[in-house]
Structures are given as C-alpha cells and as structure tokens.
Design a protein around this motif. Structure first.
Motif, short mmCIF file in Angstrom:
data_model
loop_
_atom_site.label_atom_id
_atom_site.label_comp_id
_atom_site.label_asym_id
_atom_site.label_seq_id
_atom_site.Cartn_x
_atom_site.Cartn_y
_atom_site.Cartn_z
N VAL A 1 -22.52 22.68 -5.97
CA VAL A 1 -22.44 24.11 -5.71
C VAL A 1 -21.11 24.40 -5.04
N ILE A 2 -20.45 25.47 -5.49
CA ILE A 2 -19.16 25.86 -4.95
C ILE A 2 -19.32 27.18 -4.21
N ALA A 3 -19.14 27.16 -2.90
CA ALA A 3 -19.21 28.36 -2.08
C ALA A 3 -17.80 28.88 -1.84
N VAL A 4 -17.61 30.17 -1.98
CA VAL A 4 -16.29 30.76 -1.78
C VAL A 4 -16.38 31.88 -0.75
N ALA B 1 -16.44 25.96 3.34
CA ALA B 1 -15.62 27.10 2.93
C ALA B 1 -14.96 27.75 4.13
N ARG B 2 -15.68 27.83 5.26
CA ARG B 2 -15.11 28.39 6.48
C ARG B 2 -13.94 27.54 6.97
N GLU B 3 -14.13 26.22 6.95
CA GLU B 3 -13.04 25.33 7.33
C GLU B 3 -11.84 25.50 6.40
N ALA B 4 -12.11 25.66 5.12
CA ALA B 4 -11.03 25.82 4.14
C ALA B 4 -10.23 27.08 4.40
N ILE B 5 -10.90 28.19 4.69
CA ILE B 5 -10.17 29.44 4.90
C ILE B 5 -9.38 29.39 6.20
N ASP B 6 -9.87 28.64 7.19
CA ASP B 6 -9.09 28.43 8.41
C ASP B 6 -7.81 27.66 8.11
N ILE B 7 -7.89 26.70 7.19
CA ILE B 7 -6.70 25.94 6.79
C ILE B 7 -5.70 26.84 6.10
N VAL B 8 -6.19 27.76 5.24
CA VAL B 8 -5.28 28.71 4.59
C VAL B 8 -4.54 29.53 5.64
N ASP C 1 -14.21 41.99 6.92
CA ASP C 1 -13.34 41.95 5.75
C ASP C 1 -13.69 40.79 4.83
N GLU C 2 -14.86 40.23 4.97
CA GLU C 2 -15.20 39.00 4.25
C GLU C 2 -16.05 39.27 3.02
N GLN C 3 -15.87 38.40 2.03
CA GLN C 3 -16.69 38.42 0.82
C GLN C 3 -17.19 37.00 0.57
N GLN C 4 -18.35 36.90 -0.07
CA GLN C 4 -18.93 35.60 -0.40
C GLN C 4 -19.29 35.55 -1.87
N GLY C 5 -19.05 34.40 -2.48
CA GLY C 5 -19.43 34.18 -3.86
C GLY C 5 -19.83 32.74 -4.08
N VAL C 6 -20.51 32.49 -5.19
CA VAL C 6 -20.98 31.13 -5.51
C VAL C 6 -20.66 30.83 -6.97
N TYR C 7 -20.18 29.62 -7.22
CA TYR C 7 -19.90 29.14 -8.57
C TYR C 7 -20.63 27.81 -8.78
N ARG C 8 -20.90 27.52 -10.04
CA ARG C 8 -21.62 26.28 -10.35
C ARG C 8 -20.67 25.09 -10.45
N GLU C 9 -19.42 25.34 -10.86
CA GLU C 9 -18.45 24.27 -11.06
C GLU C 9 -17.14 24.63 -10.37
#
Length: 214
Positions: free
Chosen positions: A2-5, A106-113, A49-57
């Motif tokens: 599962v891919i969380a964005v 995903a939260r950690e990833a956006i902090d890295i951005v 200002d946040e949005q959430q989405g989910v992808y399968r791949e």
C-alpha cells in the motif's frame, strides 16, 4: 503493498486567495484522475493545507504525482511524502484520523522534502520512505526511486508553465499538432519547447515506470 501519500501546499501562507487555490488543486487532481485513473483513493483535503491519497503500487503513485505537478499552474505547487506500508482503514468523513505505518512513513518523507528544500535542493518536491520491515528488494527500489525523483523534480521545477502543459499533453496522448492548436503556436514551436525542456526524458521515464520502457 500500500502506498500512502501526504501532500501539502508549497508556500500556502503566501497565497493571496487560499480558497481559489484549493479549487485549482481539486480540479487538477480530478482532471488527472479522469485522464489516467491510478489512485485507489485520490488525494483529498483533510486538515489545514494537507491532502491524503492511497495508491496500490509505487509506480502508479509516481506517475500520478508527476501528472499533478505538470498540470498545476504557475504559483501553485504540492510537495509529496510517499510512505510504503500498512494503512488502517478509516471512515471517509474522518480521513484526518488515518493511521498506520504507511502514514507515519509518508509523514517522515514529507519532512525530508521540507529539509531538502531549505538546503541544497530547493526544487525537491517528492520523497519516499518505507515503513519498518521492508525487504531488501523494496529498500533497493526506494533508494533507486528517490534518486530518480531528485532528478525528475529538478527537471519539472525548471520548466515554464507552458512547457509543463505541453509535457502533460504528450503524456496523455495528444499529438504535437493538437497541442499547437490548443496553445496557439506552431507545431515546430511545440517540438522545440518539449525538446528544450527535456520532456522526452520525462515521457520515457513514465513509460519505464508503467512497464513499457523495454
């Protein structure tokens, strides 16, 4: 898998009309999903200002997020944190309460951005983090994908709004002549703009992600 964005708006506090900007974001996400529906749950506003989405791949997420980047007009942009891992189902009216390792990643990833933006790579917009427990293959995939994203974001970030529109048009299958008509310019001008912007590399990258790059 599962891919969380998680997505947040770049420079949201500086936007003159936050409500209008949100409409543009919503329309852009809807347009991308119409042109190439890849999301299990398209990006949707939650809190602030946040949005959430989910992808399968992962490949689906990377293609869809690129399309959103290309489609957004000048002055409005997202940064994306992509997390790989379990996400716990929640009621749609409570998306802001989404939980699970995928969302933490995903939260950690956006902090890295955010951190990379403020240092040597200001055009960084996307990063991937795997939740604990990923196997070696996935870890290698994440590492390679992040290297790709650094270069991709730099390329997209250097494009003009028109160059992004043209690249998006080619990505969804419009001919150069069709794009020339839409833009009110000549077909050779479209070709030159795409070439100068490096759009061919983006399109080849999308083909490779979708399994057509052999």
């Amino acid at each position: 898998m599962v891919i969380a964005v998680l997505a947040d708006i770049v420079g949201s506090r500086k936007l003159r009309d936050r409500e209008s900007a949100q409409r543009v974001l919503d329309e852009t996400i809807a347009r991308v999903e119409r042109d190439l529906p890849l999301a299990a749950q398209p990006l949707t506003p939650t809190v602030g200002d946040e949005q959430q989405g989910v992808y399968r791949e992962l490949e689906d997420a990377l293609v869809s997020l690129l399309m959103i980047q290309l489609r957004l007009p000048e002055g409005i942009a997202f940064r994306f944190g992509v997390g790989i891992g379990e996400v716990r189902p929640v009621e749609s009216v409570h998306r802001e309460l989404a939980d699970g390792p995928g969302w933490y990643a995903a939260r950690e990833a956006i902090d890295i951005v955010h951190a990379r933006e403020s240092r040597a790579v200001p055009r960084t917009r996307t990063w991937i983090v795997g939740a604990p427990g990923q196997d070696e293959v996935m870890q290698s995939t994440i590492t390679a994908s992040n290297a790709y994203l650094l270069v991709r974001d730099e390329l997209v970030g250097a494009m003009s709004e028109r160059e992004r529109r043209l690249a998006y048009g080619r990505l969804v299958g419009h001919s150069q002549q069709e794009l020339a008509t839409q833009e009110g310019i000549s077909q050779p001008s479209v070709s030159k703009a795409l070439r100068n912007a490096g759009a061919a590399a983006l399109l080849e990258g999308v083909a490779a992600l979708r399994g057509g790059g052999e």
